[in-house]
Design an enzyme around this catalytic site. Structure first.
Site, PDB file in Angstrom:
ATOM      1  N   LYS A  13       0.876  -1.182   0.000  1.00 45.71           N
ATOM      2  CA  LYS A  13       0.000   0.000   0.000  1.00 45.71           C
ATOM      3  C   LYS A  13       0.910   1.227   0.000  1.00 45.71           C
ATOM      4  O   LYS A  13       1.480   1.597   1.018  1.00 45.71           O
ATOM      5  CB  LYS A  13      -0.907   0.007   1.231  1.00 45.71           C
ATOM      6  CG  LYS A  13      -1.866   1.181   1.241  1.00 45.71           C
ATOM      7  CD  LYS A  13      -2.795   1.112   2.440  1.00 45.71           C
ATOM      8  CE  LYS A  13      -3.908   2.119   2.323  1.00 45.71           C
ATOM      9  NZ  LYS A  13      -3.468   3.464   2.045  1.00 45.71           N
TER      10      LYS A  13
ATOM     11  N   LYS B 164      -7.923  -2.529   3.450  1.00 49.16           N
ATOM     12  CA  LYS B 164      -6.628  -1.923   3.766  1.00 49.16           C
ATOM     13  C   LYS B 164      -6.207  -2.289   5.178  1.00 49.16           C
ATOM     14  O   LYS B 164      -7.044  -2.441   6.067  1.00 49.16           O
ATOM     15  CB  LYS B 164      -6.675  -0.411   3.579  1.00 49.16           C
ATOM     16  CG  LYS B 164      -7.702   0.316   4.404  1.00 49.16           C
ATOM     17  CD  LYS B 164      -7.767   1.777   3.974  1.00 49.16           C
ATOM     18  CE  LYS B 164      -8.915   2.487   4.662  1.00 49.16           C
ATOM     19  NZ  LYS B 164      -9.161   3.825   4.164  1.00 49.16           N
TER      20      LYS B 164
HETATM   21  P1  ATP Z   1      -9.986   5.846   1.530  1.00 48.41           P
HETATM   22  O1  ATP Z   1      -9.375   5.862   0.165  1.00 48.41           O
HETATM   23  O2  ATP Z   1     -10.177   4.457   2.017  1.00 48.41           O
HETATM   24  O3  ATP Z   1     -11.119   6.770   1.653  1.00 48.41           O
HETATM   25  P2  ATP Z   1      -7.811   7.343   2.297  1.00 48.41           P
HETATM   26  O4  ATP Z   1      -7.988   8.311   1.220  1.00 48.41           O
HETATM   27  O5  ATP Z   1      -7.346   7.834   3.618  1.00 48.41           O
HETATM   28  O6  ATP Z   1      -9.025   6.440   2.559  1.00 48.41           O
HETATM   29  P3  ATP Z   1      -6.219   5.169   2.448  1.00 48.41           P
HETATM   30  O7  ATP Z   1      -6.790   4.828   3.763  1.00 48.41           O
HETATM   31  O8  ATP Z   1      -4.825   5.587   2.433  1.00 48.41           O
HETATM   32  O9  ATP Z   1      -6.913   6.285   1.702  1.00 48.41           O
HETATM   33  O10 ATP Z   1      -6.449   3.872   1.494  1.00 48.41           O
HETATM   34  C1  ATP Z   1      -6.826   3.829   0.190  1.00 48.41           C
HETATM   35  C2  ATP Z   1      -5.807   4.420  -0.767  1.00 48.41           C
HETATM   36  O11 ATP Z   1      -4.598   3.681  -0.778  1.00 48.41           O
HETATM   37  C3  ATP Z   1      -6.222   4.362  -2.209  1.00 48.41           C
HETATM   38  O12 ATP Z   1      -7.138   5.361  -2.523  1.00 48.41           O
HETATM   39  C4  ATP Z   1      -4.912   4.524  -2.944  1.00 48.41           C
HETATM   40  O13 ATP Z   1      -4.656   5.897  -3.131  1.00 48.41           O
HETATM   41  C5  ATP Z   1      -3.884   3.984  -1.985  1.00 48.41           C
HETATM   42  N1  ATP Z   1      -3.166   2.778  -2.451  1.00 48.41           N
HETATM   43  C6  ATP Z   1      -1.830   2.576  -2.308  1.00 48.41           C
HETATM   44  N2  ATP Z   1      -1.453   1.386  -2.784  1.00 48.41           N
HETATM   45  C7  ATP Z   1      -2.558   0.776  -3.268  1.00 48.41           C
HETATM   46  C8  ATP Z   1      -2.798  -0.485  -3.887  1.00 48.41           C
HETATM   47  N3  ATP Z   1      -1.821  -1.373  -4.091  1.00 48.41           N
HETATM   48  N4  ATP Z   1      -4.081  -0.762  -4.255  1.00 48.41           N
HETATM   49  C9  ATP Z   1      -5.069   0.122  -4.049  1.00 48.41           C
HETATM   50  N5  ATP Z   1      -4.903   1.341  -3.461  1.00 48.41           N
HETATM   51  C10 ATP Z   1      -3.666   1.681  -3.064  1.00 48.41           C
END
Ligand code: ATP
Length: 588
Positions: free
Chosen positions: A250, A424
């Protein structure tokens, strides 16, 4: 349609908190809008174009104040003071111009089309004299506006449509206006692949609500991003995924959707804004790396130190925003790597309905990795140990955790959805290490790019008093000035060795080795479990050592310290435990 009709509806919406009432008001407005439907919806949103077209309706507050001053006869400073007190230029303008509307043969009623057209002209005005032109257009609108129209005109032009009709309220309103509330899902489905509400309203009106079902994904128009649910532990994730899932790094950067259409490349953010101009380096590389004429891909753009091959903290990437003038320099200073993790369309074939594994295969077959374009690390796991190992590997690489992805048949790409197909799992805690550590240089890696000929990164170690060993704890490439970098080879030359010093324990093969001597002060983000570093190996966890995440040289050479006076393993363990205690306390 008169703009007054729209302004009055906005006024009513402002005084209700009931969503159903809002939907009623907007849907009746949409039914009456007829030929003006697109413009009506844009004005409801306070926009002149969908976000992805990148047309900003920015009029500086200063110009709006100047317009009000000129029409009311007040000084600009007086209006500014009022604004500080009341905070809403719309209301101030409404009061000031209450009795000033031009009533003459020249005055004309404002229509939705006229207002929209004028706003579009404002948004397109650029170059010399554009501020004066914008002011003139605004004056012309305000002179012909009723008080309530003044309020909304001012809020729209200054980008402060306070009532902010939420997109989902407009989605429901379209369903109710041209069908029934039950059609909301249908409209939302269309919105997910064409986030352009004025266009959807127009199509629903002219072709019937059901015509939205046949909308297709269109290269050049961003798809709403698929989102992830969260679970608190890897074991719960494994259970939820029926014992097997794909696990991906991630990455901690900016969500970036890539649209390649022949020679043209467009990039969109998570909020579906067009961010192409911020990433000319990625645009260029995509052209070479994506072996398909037409492609829509999903990924994360991460700031990266290409010389040391390390990810940098996420905040670095935001330094690219709004940097029109020195973008070239910024690109060099803050290189970005785009990690691609999904493919929604390749060569015109819509892949959103096929399962994850097939999409991933298409992705890997289509991408030729380059320095700036990579495929997200991924593996299929079916046991906790492997998942946990991968998680720690991800953290050590600078990621913030992992994404678990379903590999079942139902694992389609669901735009705009937050479901358990993606889960996640991040580290729970995020803190600065409270103290700095003093680490010993035991090795180095050859630099590339700006650092070629010198060192790109140093291999750093802590000391074990009991065993008289130096164990690696991080690679250090950040925090050095150009001058310090230039000086490093000279400073390290006296300690240079042909191979690893027998007191150094490392699973990493450095390009250069040194007798442990030079001590540097380092600050990191936190201490994490590490599958590669040898510091405190097997102490906290079998098979894992400890590493410092995001280490930075503080600028202090600890020439006053000998290598065996550097931070020792025991101290690192204590720091690790106190960090965990603090996290538990913070989360309690
Ligand atoms: P959310 O997108 O769940 O509303 P957020 O904006 O705080 O919350 P995160 O909690 O960081 O985002 O988790 C989702 C984000 O992680 C995705 O929108 C993307 O930008 C990022 N991401 C990083 N690596 C990956 C991956 N391998 N697959 C999908 N998303 C990823």
């Amino acid at each position: 349609m008169r703009f007054l009709e729209l302004a009055e509806i906005l006024d009513k919406i402002e005084s209700t908190t009931k969503r159903l009432e809002m939907v009623e008001l907007i849907s009746s407005l949409l039914r009456r809008a007829e030929d003006d439907i697109r413009e009506t919806v844009f004005l409801l949103q306070g926009k002149v174009a969908p976000d992805y077209e990148g047309i900003e309706l920015g009029i500086a507050e200063k110009i709006a104040i100047r317009a009000l001053a000129s029409l009311s006869g007040l000084k600009e400073a007086t209006i500014e003071t009022e604004l500080v007190k009341k905070g809403d230029l719309g209301k101030i303008g409404e009061e000031l111009l209450r009795n000033k509307k031009q009533v003459s043969l020249l005055s004309e009623e404002l229509t939705v089309k006229k207002v929209y057209g004028s706003l579009l002209k404002i948004s397109k005005a650029s170059g010399g004299g554009s501020q004066t032109r914008k002011l003139q257009i605004l004056l012309d609108l305000l002179q012909n506006a009723d008080p309530v129209e003044v309020r909304y005109l001012l809020r729209i032009v200054t980008g402060k449509m306070r009532i902010g009709v939420a997109d989902m309220t407009i989605v429901d309103s379209i369903a109710v206006a041209f069908g029934t509330k039950d059609k909301s899902d249908l409209v939302e489905g269309a919105y997910n692949i064409m986030p352009n509400l004025p266009e959807l309203a127009y199509r629903a009106m002219s072709g019937g609500i059901d015509s939205l079902a046949s909308l297709k994904v269109t290269p050049g128009i961003p798809i709403r991003s698929m989102l992830a649910e969260r679970l608190p532990s890897l074991s719960e994730i494994l259970e939820k995924m029926d014992g097997r899932f794909a696990i991906e790094y991630k990455y901690d950067g900016l969500r970036t959707q890539v649209h390649k259409i022949g020679d043209k490349v467009e990039l969109f953010s998570r909020r579906l804004e067009n961010v192409t101009s911020q990433f000319p380096d990625i645009v260029e590389e995509i052209g070479k790396s994506v072996k398909a004429q037409i492609a829509i891909l999903d990924g994360e753009a991460v700031p990266f130190n290409l010389d040391t091959n390390e990810m940098l903290p996420f905040q670095e990437i935001s330094r690219r925003r709004g940097r029109k003038y020195d973008l070239k320099e910024t690109i060099q200073k803050i290189p970005v790597v785009l990690f691609l993790f999904d493919a929604m369309m390749i060569n015109g074939t819509n892949l959103m309905d096929v399962p994850y594994a097939q999409r991933r295969l298409k992705l890997t077959n289509t991408i030729e990795e380059s320095q700036n374009i990579k495929i997200a690390k991924s593996r299929v796991v079916s046991d906790i140990e492997s998942a946990d190992r991968f998680f720690n590997e991800a953290l050590e690489a600078g990621c913030e955790g992992i994404m678990a992805k379903s590999i079942e048949d139902k694992s389609v790409y669901k735009p705009g959805a937050r479901e358990f197909l993606w889960i996640k799992y991040k580290r729970e805690y995020q803190l600065e290490m409270e103290d700095t550590v003093d680490l010993v240089v035991v090795g180095a890696f050859g630099g590339q790019g700006k650092r070629s000929g010198g060192y790109g990164a140093l291999l750093m170690a802590v000391y074990s008093r009991e065993e008289d060993k130096f164990r690696t704890v991080c690679k250090l490439g950040s925090g050095f000035s150009d001058e310090q970098l230039d000086n490093l080879p000279r400073m390290l030359k006296p300690y240079s060795l042909k191979s690893r010093d027998h007191r150094v324990e490392s699973t990493i093969d450095a390009d250069f080795w040194f007798t442990p001597s030079l001590v540097l002060e380092v600050k990191g983000a936190e201490i994490t479990l590490s599958p590669t570093h040898t510091c405190c190996r097997d102490v906290v966890k079998k098979g894992a050592g400890l590493a410092i995440r995001f280490p930075r040289f503080t600028g202090k050479w600890r020439t006053d310290k000998k290598a065996d006076e550097a931070t020792n393993e025991q101290e690192i363990i204590e720091m690790y435990h106190s960090q965990r205690k603090k996290v538990l306390a913070d989360n309690a």
